[in-house]
Design an enzyme around this catalytic site. Structure first.
Site, PDB file in Angstrom:
ATOM      1  N   GLU A  68       0.949  -1.236   0.140  1.00 36.82           N
ATOM      2  CA  GLU A  68      -0.123   0.092  -0.114  1.00 36.82           C
ATOM      3  C   GLU A  68       0.896   1.092  -0.187  1.00 36.82           C
ATOM      4  OE1 GLU A  68      -4.263  -0.798   2.429  1.00 36.82           O
ATOM      5  OE2 GLU A  68      -2.274  -1.157   3.508  1.00 36.82           O
TER       6      GLU A  68
ATOM      7  N   LYS B   2     -12.599   4.208   3.139  1.00 33.21           N
ATOM      8  CA  LYS B   2     -11.784   3.691   2.202  1.00 33.21           C
ATOM      9  C   LYS B   2     -12.336   2.666   1.329  1.00 33.21           C
ATOM     10  CE  LYS B   2      -6.905   1.826   2.469  1.00 33.21           C
ATOM     11  NZ  LYS B   2      -6.114   1.166   3.215  1.00 33.21           N
TER      12      LYS B   2
ATOM     13  N   TYR C  26     -17.007  26.352   2.846  1.00 35.80           N
ATOM     14  CA  TYR C  26     -16.820  24.911   2.646  1.00 35.80           C
ATOM     15  C   TYR C  26     -15.755  24.719   1.328  1.00 35.80           C
ATOM     16  CZ  TYR C  26     -21.191  26.004   0.008  1.00 35.80           C
ATOM     17  OH  TYR C  26     -22.293  26.407  -0.590  1.00 35.80           O
TER      18      TYR C  26
ATOM     19  N   VAL D  10      -6.744   4.774   8.726  1.00 38.39           N
ATOM     20  CA  VAL D  10      -7.713   5.728   8.446  1.00 38.39           C
ATOM     21  C   VAL D  10      -8.053   6.423   9.870  1.00 38.39           C
ATOM     22  CG1 VAL D  10      -8.727   4.569   6.647  1.00 38.39           C
ATOM     23  CG2 VAL D  10      -9.544   3.918   8.830  1.00 38.39           C
ATOM     24  N   GLU D  11      -7.889   5.804  10.910  1.00 36.68           N
ATOM     25  CA  GLU D  11      -8.129   6.577  12.288  1.00 36.68           C
ATOM     26  C   GLU D  11      -7.417   7.631  12.275  1.00 36.68           C
ATOM     27  OE1 GLU D  11      -9.277   2.088  12.916  1.00 36.68           O
ATOM     28  OE2 GLU D  11      -7.636   3.144  11.644  1.00 36.68           O
TER      29      GLU D  11
END
Length: 122
Positions: free
Chosen positions: A21, A98, A53, A72-73
């Site tokens: 990855e 993901k 935004y 991802v955390e």
């Protein structure tokens, strides 16, 4: 509290704990919800008092593209702190997906909510 949201913000970045990855770019999808009082902007029809935004989305995209992490955390926490620090919001909810990370699942990920009065990492 009013909510301002950005839904389905997609970013290509390097993320993952596995060696394979670390050499590829993968898609992340951000759904962001910010607690923000929209009344001043609405009452005066004043863009300068609204949560920008577009600028927020640009900062999130840049951060995710430039900061490679394994989890991802970790990315979700970094994005929450970025938004709380750089924009005048009361709270932020980050749902980070993901896509395609697990066979037979549309996506996997985390959802966190942080508040302006919280310190870093909760």
């Amino acid at each position: 509290m009013d909510k301002v949201f950005v839904q389905g913000l997609e970013v290509l970045t390097t993320i993952g704990a596995y060696e394979w990855e670390k050499g590829i770019r993968q898609k992340l999808r951000f759904d962001l919800e910010m607690g923000y009082d929209i009344r001043p902007a609405a009452l005066g029809d004043d863009l300068d008092k609204a949560l920008d935004y577009a600028a927020l989305s640009k900062k999130v995209t840049h951060h995710a593209e430039q900061n490679h992490v394994e989890l991802v955390e970790t990315m979700a926490e970094q994005i929450a702190q970025l938004i709380l620090t750089e924009f005048s919001v009361h709270s932020v909810k980050v749902r980070l997906t993901k896509p395609g990370a697990v066979a037979n699942a549309a996506g996997v990920g985390v959802e966190i909510e942080r508040f302006a009065h919280d310190g870093p990492m909760g």
